[in-house]
Scaffold this active site. Structure first.
Site, PDB file in Angstrom:
ATOM      1  N   LYS A 100       0.770  -1.084  -0.060  1.00 34.66           N
ATOM      2  CA  LYS A 100       0.103   0.112   0.177  1.00 34.66           C
ATOM      3  C   LYS A 100       0.991   1.201   0.095  1.00 34.66           C
ATOM      4  O   LYS A 100       1.498   1.503   1.111  1.00 34.66           O
ATOM      5  CB  LYS A 100      -0.917   0.030   1.356  1.00 34.66           C
ATOM      6  CG  LYS A 100      -1.629   1.483   1.411  1.00 34.66           C
ATOM      7  CD  LYS A 100      -2.727   1.315   2.591  1.00 34.66           C
ATOM      8  CE  LYS A 100      -3.115   2.668   2.753  1.00 34.66           C
ATOM      9  NZ  LYS A 100      -3.857   2.675   4.109  1.00 34.66           N
ATOM     10  N   GLY A 161      -8.353   8.980   9.986  1.00 29.57           N
ATOM     11  CA  GLY A 161      -8.625   9.141  11.562  1.00 29.57           C
ATOM     12  C   GLY A 161      -9.473  10.080  11.947  1.00 29.57           C
ATOM     13  O   GLY A 161      -9.866  10.365  13.143  1.00 29.57           O
ATOM     14  N   ALA A 187      -9.761   5.289   4.715  1.00 27.54           N
ATOM     15  CA  ALA A 187      -9.500   6.557   5.305  1.00 27.54           C
ATOM     16  C   ALA A 187     -10.848   7.295   5.515  1.00 27.54           C
ATOM     17  O   ALA A 187     -11.349   7.708   4.804  1.00 27.54           O
ATOM     18  CB  ALA A 187      -8.321   7.514   4.920  1.00 27.54           C
ATOM     19  N   GLY A 188     -11.000   7.764   6.792  1.00 24.95           N
ATOM     20  CA  GLY A 188     -11.981   8.685   7.192  1.00 24.95           C
ATOM     21  C   GLY A 188     -13.535   8.340   7.582  1.00 24.95           C
ATOM     22  O   GLY A 188     -14.366   8.821   8.051  1.00 24.95           O
ATOM     23  N   ASN A 209      -9.136   1.224  10.231  1.00 24.15           N
ATOM     24  CA  ASN A 209      -8.400   1.009  11.201  1.00 24.15           C
ATOM     25  C   ASN A 209      -8.749   1.832  12.402  1.00 24.15           C
ATOM     26  O   ASN A 209      -9.710   1.188  13.423  1.00 24.15           O
ATOM     27  CB  ASN A 209      -6.886   1.167  11.001  1.00 24.15           C
ATOM     28  CG  ASN A 209      -5.902   0.726  12.062  1.00 24.15           C
ATOM     29  OD1 ASN A 209      -4.705   0.878  11.813  1.00 24.15           O
ATOM     30  ND2 ASN A 209      -6.748   0.392  13.175  1.00 24.15           N
ATOM     31  N   THR A 210      -8.914   3.017  12.761  1.00 23.16           N
ATOM     32  CA  THR A 210      -9.044   4.020  13.733  1.00 23.16           C
ATOM     33  C   THR A 210     -10.653   3.637  14.100  1.00 23.16           C
ATOM     34  O   THR A 210     -10.736   3.663  15.400  1.00 23.16           O
ATOM     35  CB  THR A 210      -8.771   5.433  13.342  1.00 23.16           C
ATOM     36  OG1 THR A 210      -7.191   5.432  12.822  1.00 23.16           O
ATOM     37  CG2 THR A 210      -8.973   6.185  14.692  1.00 23.16           C
TER      38      THR A 210
END
Length: 263
Positions: A100, A161, A187-188, A209-210
């Site tokens: 990635k 995040g 993301a996001g 993830n987050t």
């Protein structure tokens, strides 16, 4: 429209949930969360891995006995040269030939550098890597990444995040429409509704993830995200009704009123 099986780099994946390995409160929660997600693809920052002894690494050792497709990322790279070097180190250590590409220069926004990302993607694809670049939600850039050899493209819904969800659904829809490779929204995303929306827009999968690791209950959140992917995909395949400005009655009122008056 029915989605074909998700195939990236010649590998068929049964799960459309890609999950990160960082930021969990402890290894036990990490392991249980990954199990609940059903994810096959795990991503992690190469800079956090002990490349000399990857089998003994604190992050990866808790995943023994289970088969995953590793997706190392180049987080921390500021330019294409650094990302390429990091990717080569990961492959040399036997981690994976999947990579990635993640290149950012702003610690405040962590937005991907489009020029350097394109350079790194092209170079690594020529070296035989299966490249999945993290990029902005620019349809033109996403298409160019595909053209230089990306096996899949990973546009961000919003900055890493932030949990802001999909800031530009129009762009994401265009990216999906124009793509000939899988689109993985990265993301996001912050909630199950964000995930369902991404899939309804036609995305082939999501990476999180987050939003999972920092949830009050990561295991439950992973399960929620997994089910949201399934629901969003079903909704996309079923085909939503067109949006209209004015109402349309679900019953044929004119016919019913006419029949009543005749009676």
């Amino acid at each position: 429209m029915k989605k074909v099986p998700l195939v990236i780099g010649g590998k068929t994946l049964s799960s459309r949930f890609f999950i990160g390995t960082g930021r969990y409160p402890n290894p036990v929660v990490q392991n249980e969360t990954i199990k609940a997600s059903g994810a096959e693809v795990l991503t992690f920052a190469i800079r956090r891995i002990n490349l000399e002894h990857p089998d003994e690494d604190a992050i990866l050792q808790h995943l023994e006995g289970r088969t995953f497709q590793y997706l190392p990322n180049t987080s921390g790279a500021n330019n294409a040269e650094e990302a390429i070097r990091i990717a080569r180190l990961a492959r040399a250590a036997g981690l994976s030939d999947w990579i990635k590409v993640e290149i950012s220069v702003s610690e405040k926004t962590l937005l991907p550098d489009p020029v350097e990302t394109l350079k790194a993607t092209e170079a690594l694809a020529k070296e035989g890597f299966t490249v999945l670049p993290y990029t902005s939600d620019d349809p033109i850039l996403c298409k160019k990444l595909e053209e230089v050899g990306a096996a899949a493209v990973m546009p961000g819904a919003s900055p890493i995040g932030t949990g802001l969800g999909i800031l530009n659904p129009y762009n994401l829809g265009v990216i999906v429409e124009e793509a000939s490779v899988p689109i993985i929204v990265d993301a996001g995303l912050g909630s199950a509704s964000d995930v369902a929306k991404a899939m309804e827009l036609g995305a082939d999968g999501v990476l999180m993830n987050t939003a999972v690791a920092k949830a009050k209950d990561p295991v439950k959140m992973a399960l929620a995200m997994k089910q949201a992917i399934e629901a969003g995909l079903l909704s996309y395949e079923a085909g939503r009704i067109p949006m209209k400005r004015y109402a349309t009655a679900s019953s044929q009122l004119d016919h019913l009123l006419s029949s009543h008056s005749k009676g």
